[in-house]
Design a protein around this motif. Structure first.
Motif, mmCIF file in Angstrom:
data_model
loop_
_atom_site.group_PDB
_atom_site.id
_atom_site.type_symbol
_atom_site.label_atom_id
_atom_site.label_comp_id
_atom_site.label_asym_id
_atom_site.label_seq_id
_atom_site.Cartn_x
_atom_site.Cartn_y
_atom_site.Cartn_z
ATOM 1 N N ARG A 30 0.828 -1.202 0.000
ATOM 2 C CA ARG A 30 0.000 0.000 0.000
ATOM 3 C C ARG A 30 0.864 1.255 0.000
ATOM 4 O O ARG A 30 0.583 2.224 -0.697
ATOM 5 C CB ARG A 30 -0.923 0.013 1.220
ATOM 6 N N ALA A 31 1.956 1.237 0.776
ATOM 7 C CA ALA A 31 2.835 2.400 0.840
ATOM 8 C C ALA A 31 3.555 2.626 -0.481
ATOM 9 O O ALA A 31 3.897 3.758 -0.828
ATOM 10 C CB ALA A 31 3.851 2.219 1.965
ATOM 11 N N LEU B 168 9.886 -5.559 -2.638
ATOM 12 C CA LEU B 168 8.523 -5.091 -2.383
ATOM 13 C C LEU B 168 7.694 -6.184 -1.718
ATOM 14 O O LEU B 168 7.012 -5.954 -0.720
ATOM 15 C CB LEU B 168 7.865 -4.660 -3.697
ATOM 16 N N ASP B 169 7.713 -7.393 -2.281
ATOM 17 C CA ASP B 169 7.042 -8.547 -1.677
ATOM 18 C C ASP B 169 8.076 -9.675 -1.676
ATOM 19 O O ASP B 169 8.099 -10.493 -2.579
ATOM 20 C CB ASP B 169 5.773 -8.932 -2.445
ATOM 21 N N PRO B 170 8.922 -9.715 -0.662
ATOM 22 C CA PRO B 170 10.211 -10.402 -0.731
ATOM 23 C C PRO B 170 10.179 -11.906 -0.911
ATOM 24 O O PRO B 170 11.174 -12.486 -1.331
ATOM 25 C CB PRO B 170 10.871 -10.034 0.603
ATOM 26 N N GLY B 171 9.106 -12.569 -0.615
ATOM 27 C CA GLY B 171 9.091 -14.012 -0.823
ATOM 28 C C GLY B 171 10.077 -14.733 0.074
ATOM 29 O O GLY B 171 9.952 -14.712 1.297
ATOM 30 N N VAL B 172 11.123 -15.328 -0.505
ATOM 31 C CA VAL B 172 12.032 -16.182 0.264
ATOM 32 C C VAL B 172 13.052 -15.395 1.056
ATOM 33 O O VAL B 172 13.747 -15.963 1.911
ATOM 34 C CB VAL B 172 12.758 -17.167 -0.672
ATOM 35 N N ILE C 269 13.043 -2.556 -12.721
ATOM 36 C CA ILE C 269 11.863 -2.668 -11.868
ATOM 37 C C ILE C 269 12.184 -2.049 -10.520
ATOM 38 O O ILE C 269 13.230 -2.319 -9.924
ATOM 39 C CB ILE C 269 11.452 -4.139 -11.665
ATOM 40 N N GLY C 270 11.292 -1.232 -9.993
ATOM 41 C CA GLY C 270 11.531 -0.621 -8.687
ATOM 42 C C GLY C 270 10.999 0.793 -8.661
ATOM 43 O O GLY C 270 10.004 1.117 -9.302
ATOM 44 N N GLY C 271 11.689 1.664 -7.920
ATOM 45 C CA GLY C 271 11.220 3.037 -7.796
ATOM 46 C C GLY C 271 9.949 3.147 -6.996
ATOM 47 O O GLY C 271 9.088 3.987 -7.280
ATOM 48 N N TYR C 272 9.810 2.297 -5.969
ATOM 49 C CA TYR C 272 8.571 2.274 -5.197
ATOM 50 C C TYR C 272 8.509 3.437 -4.218
ATOM 51 O O TYR C 272 9.533 3.967 -3.773
ATOM 52 C CB TYR C 272 8.468 0.959 -4.413
ATOM 53 N N ARG C 273 7.292 3.805 -3.867
ATOM 54 C CA ARG C 273 7.093 4.758 -2.795
ATOM 55 C C ARG C 273 7.181 4.022 -1.462
ATOM 56 O O ARG C 273 7.256 2.811 -1.423
ATOM 57 C CB ARG C 273 5.734 5.437 -2.931
ATOM 58 N N GLY C 274 7.119 4.790 -0.374
ATOM 59 C CA GLY C 274 7.124 4.144 0.930
ATOM 60 C C GLY C 274 8.489 4.235 1.591
ATOM 61 O O GLY C 274 9.177 5.261 1.500
#
Length: 367
Positions: free
Chosen positions: A100-101, A293-297, A327-332
């Motif tokens: 969400r962030a 972002l959703d790290p998995g392992v 891929i990247g450049g996320y907010r939060g």
């Protein structure tokens, strides 16, 4: 999807609509938006609305229910990680909060912004990703050029209702322009129908209609790998491939597919970690997600240093890392993402060896 006359027509129409909605929902969570929008049409049916909703739900369950039932059995949450904070799953709650962030949506969720959304999509499209601004501008210009009052009836009213419901869910949940792709078809239809009417009237209306059509076609000029015209014209990459399928995917997807082929050619027993990328659809082998972002392992917040990260990955059997820096450049939490990047870059510098690359993407072997 409006039912034809008779009970058999109603049953067939809403059952098939439900099956299609279930197929979309089993492919991606955003498919649930389309299913919800279509369900509103069933509720708005003028006759036998209860039966319409029942048959629609039955059709959606055919393809949608098994997918979410499996998720429920595996994770305890049919929509993992969305419900984690209510189901007592602390790990899912952390992932959901980070998602969400990191949302790249561009507008505060207010009523004013929702009703002025078309203007934002056209004039502030940089706030979104792949927003259908050109099609919206084309539809508006063509409608103005037609000079006729647009009345909605029958199927047109149903399409408008479903499109509005879908747009509302998009606005509230995740304002990423890619997720508006289902609205491209009705927008293109409005632009084409109104432009055709304006062309018949001649004069300035014809000129405006031709301008609207030109505006609607401008996205083809981008010619990016995500643009179907890119693959159709066979522009790039120029590397030869053995089969028609490979040639198409290389031209349409470019470097990501080329690296998937390289990962698929690794020796038996290899295991690939996808860093910053979760698209392993074309990898014929063992792989897992390592996107921060959703790290998995890999739980990057718990990793001490690059050596610790290396040992964790080796302990899980990873032999290679596919790194996609685009891929990247996320907010939060920027500190979290930057630290994860530093850890991975140091690992690759000290323990990685490039075995294949394409553009900015590279496949590393863990030494």
């Amino acid at each position: 999807i409006l039912p034809s006359a008779g009970l058999l027509g109603l049953t067939r129409a809403w059952l098939l609509a439900g099956i299609m909605a279930g197929a979309a929902a089993s492919t991606k969570l955003t498919g649930l938006w389309g299913a919800a929008a279509a369900a509103l049409l069933a509720l708005a049916a003028k006759r036998r609305r209860g039966e319409a909703l029942l048959w629609f739900a039955a059709g959606a369950a055919v393809l949608g229910l098994p997918w979410y039932a499996r998720n429920w059995l595996w994770t305890g949450d049919p929509f993992w990680p969305l419900l984690g904070r209510w189901l007592g799953d602390a790990d899912a709650a952390v992932v959901y909060t980070r998602l969400r962030a990191a949302d790249t949506g561009g507008l505060p969720r207010t009523l004013f912004n929702f009703f002025t959304l078309p203007l934002h999509l056209v004039f502030s499209s940089d706030r979104f990703t792949h927003a259908p601004g050109a099609l919206m501008a084309a539809a508006a210009l063509a409608a103005a050029a037609s000079g006729r009052t647009i009345t909605l009836g029958g199927q047109a009213r149903a399409v408008a209702l479903a499109a509005g419901a879908y747009a509302a869910l998009w606005f509230l949940v995740s304002q990423d322009g890619r997720f508006l792709l289902p609205l491209d078809v009705p927008l293109a239809a409005v632009a084409a129908i109104c432009a055709a009417g304006a062309l018949d009237r001649g004069g300035w209306r014809r000129a405006a209609a031709l301008t609207a059509l030109a505006v609607g076609l401008t996205p083809v000029l981008a010619l990016t790998p995500n643009n179907e015209l890119f693959g159709f014209l066979a522009l790039s990459p120029r590397r030869a491939a053995a089969s028609a399928r490979d040639r198409y995917l290389l031209r349409a997807l470019g470097a990501p597919y080329e690296m998937s082929r390289a990962a698929s050619a690794l020796p038996p027993g290899s295991r690939v970690l996808l860093y910053r990328d979760v698209r392993g659809y074309y990898i014929d082998g063992d792989y897992a997600c390592g996107n921060p972002l959703d790290p998995g392992v890999v739980r990057f917040a718990e990793v001490a240093d690059a050596d610790d990260l290396t040992q964790r990955l080796r302990g899980q059997g990873f032999t290679h890392i596919l790194f996609n820096p685009t891929i990247g450049g996320y907010r939060g939490d920027q500190a979290y993402y930057q630290r994860a990047d530093r850890l991975m870059q140091r690992l690759l510098a000290e323990h990685g060896k490039v075995v294949a690359s394409s553009g900015p993407l590279a496949l590393y072997a863990l030494r």
